[in-house]
Design a protein around this motif. Sequence first.
Motif, short mmCIF file in Angstrom:
data_model
loop_
_atom_site.label_atom_id
_atom_site.label_comp_id
_atom_site.label_asym_id
_atom_site.label_seq_id
_atom_site.Cartn_x
_atom_site.Cartn_y
_atom_site.Cartn_z
N TYR B 35 0.84 -1.19 0.00
CA TYR B 35 0.00 0.00 0.00
C TYR B 35 0.88 1.24 0.00
O TYR B 35 1.98 1.25 0.56
CB TYR B 35 -0.87 0.07 1.26
CG TYR B 35 -1.99 -0.94 1.36
CD1 TYR B 35 -1.76 -2.22 1.89
CD2 TYR B 35 -3.28 -0.60 0.98
CE1 TYR B 35 -2.80 -3.13 2.01
CE2 TYR B 35 -4.33 -1.51 1.11
CZ TYR B 35 -4.07 -2.76 1.62
OH TYR B 35 -5.12 -3.66 1.75
N GLN B 37 0.74 5.17 1.38
CA GLN B 37 0.00 6.07 2.26
C GLN B 37 0.61 7.46 2.18
O GLN B 37 1.65 7.73 2.78
CB GLN B 37 0.00 5.56 3.70
CG GLN B 37 -0.87 6.40 4.64
CD GLN B 37 -0.89 5.88 6.06
OE1 GLN B 37 -0.08 5.04 6.46
NE2 GLN B 37 -1.83 6.37 6.85
N GLY B 40 -1.81 12.45 5.23
CA GLY B 40 -3.17 12.97 5.31
C GLY B 40 -4.21 12.11 4.62
O GLY B 40 -5.38 12.47 4.57
N GLN B 41 -3.78 10.96 4.10
CA GLN B 41 -4.71 10.07 3.41
C GLN B 41 -4.61 8.66 3.97
O GLN B 41 -3.65 8.31 4.66
CB GLN B 41 -4.41 10.05 1.91
CG GLN B 41 -4.57 11.39 1.23
CD GLN B 41 -4.32 11.31 -0.25
OE1 GLN B 41 -4.41 10.24 -0.85
NE2 GLN B 41 -4.01 12.44 -0.86
N GLY B 42 -5.60 7.85 3.63
CA GLY B 42 -5.54 6.45 4.03
C GLY B 42 -4.69 5.66 3.05
O GLY B 42 -4.40 6.11 1.94
N PRO B 43 -4.28 4.46 3.45
CA PRO B 43 -3.49 3.62 2.55
C PRO B 43 -4.25 3.29 1.27
O PRO B 43 -5.47 3.08 1.30
CB PRO B 43 -3.25 2.36 3.39
CG PRO B 43 -3.41 2.79 4.81
CD PRO B 43 -4.46 3.85 4.77
N LEU B 45 -4.05 0.68 -2.14
CA LEU B 45 -3.41 -0.52 -2.65
C LEU B 45 -2.59 -0.21 -3.91
O LEU B 45 -3.06 0.45 -4.83
CB LEU B 45 -4.45 -1.58 -2.99
CG LEU B 45 -3.87 -2.87 -3.59
CD1 LEU B 45 -3.13 -3.67 -2.52
CD2 LEU B 45 -4.96 -3.72 -4.23
N LEU B 91 3.52 0.73 2.90
CA LEU B 91 3.15 -0.29 3.87
C LEU B 91 3.04 -1.65 3.19
O LEU B 91 2.45 -1.77 2.12
CB LEU B 91 1.79 0.05 4.50
CG LEU B 91 1.72 1.31 5.35
CD1 LEU B 91 0.28 1.70 5.61
CD2 LEU B 91 2.44 1.09 6.67
N PHE B 106 -0.25 -5.56 9.20
CA PHE B 106 0.58 -4.56 8.55
C PHE B 106 1.96 -4.47 9.18
O PHE B 106 2.12 -4.62 10.39
CB PHE B 106 -0.09 -3.18 8.64
CG PHE B 106 -1.25 -3.02 7.71
CD1 PHE B 106 -2.49 -3.52 8.02
CD2 PHE B 106 -1.09 -2.35 6.50
CE1 PHE B 106 -3.57 -3.38 7.16
CE2 PHE B 106 -2.15 -2.20 5.62
CZ PHE B 106 -3.40 -2.72 5.95
N GLY B 107 2.94 -4.17 8.35
CA GLY B 107 4.27 -3.86 8.83
C GLY B 107 4.35 -2.40 9.26
O GLY B 107 3.40 -1.64 9.07
N PRO B 108 5.52 -1.97 9.79
CA PRO B 108 5.66 -0.60 10.29
C PRO B 108 5.79 0.44 9.18
O PRO B 108 5.64 1.63 9.42
CB PRO B 108 6.94 -0.66 11.13
CG PRO B 108 7.72 -1.76 10.50
CD PRO B 108 6.72 -2.76 10.04
#
Lengths: 114, 115
Positions: B35, B37, B40-43, B45, B91, B106-108
């Motif tokens: 993903y 990101q 200010g936005q969501g992840p 794909l 991500l 999810f990873g960091p």
Amino acid sequence: AQSVTQLDSQVPVFEEAPVELRCNYSSSVSVYLFWYVQYPNQGLQLLLKYLSGSTLVKGINGFEAEFNKSQTSFHLRKPSVHISDTAEYFCAVSYNQAGTALIFGKGTTLSVSS
Amino acid sequence: EAGVAQSPRYKIIEKRQSVAFWCNPISGHATLYWYQQILGQGPKLLIQFQNNGVVDDSQLPKDRFSAERLKGVDSTLKIQPAKLEDSAVYLCASRRTEKITDTQYFGPGTRLTVL
């Protein structure tokens, strides 16, 4: 188009107060809903999910959410927040039982102060 | 069990340079996602793998982004050449199977800054 809307970009609250983070999704016959939390410099962690069955879903850390099909909403609630709940919260949706990735909202920043 | 591992955690490059990110999913997880990101936005794909095959890469800018998952385990995501708008957190996530009942972990993330 399939989408998720998080109505509040920022929600400031005082410690021990109740909080509700709002989420609406575009309607579909089948929908699967999720709330994830992201702490600073960390990955996303699943809080709770609705796949089917009871519309009231309980998750970790005292959070719960209610699936409302008629209002196409999946709002997240906690009756009493702690300072440690300060984080970014993401609502996500999947419209397929298999294969498809999640569609995320833009996120809501929850800031809890004392 | 160990979580999803990603490296590096941070990367700063100049525009037009190339960069690669690495992801090691949870052991036994067949499904892997990348993903993007943006602040200010969501992840969003970029690409989804099932074992070592691509399931969905419809949102991957294929003129500059590429990804592979050799042997169905680790995965790399590459950007060449990078643009300013590629600045984001990348991500990686994995899932035991593609079924919706399996949780996506999810990873960091890798924070990329393009100057």
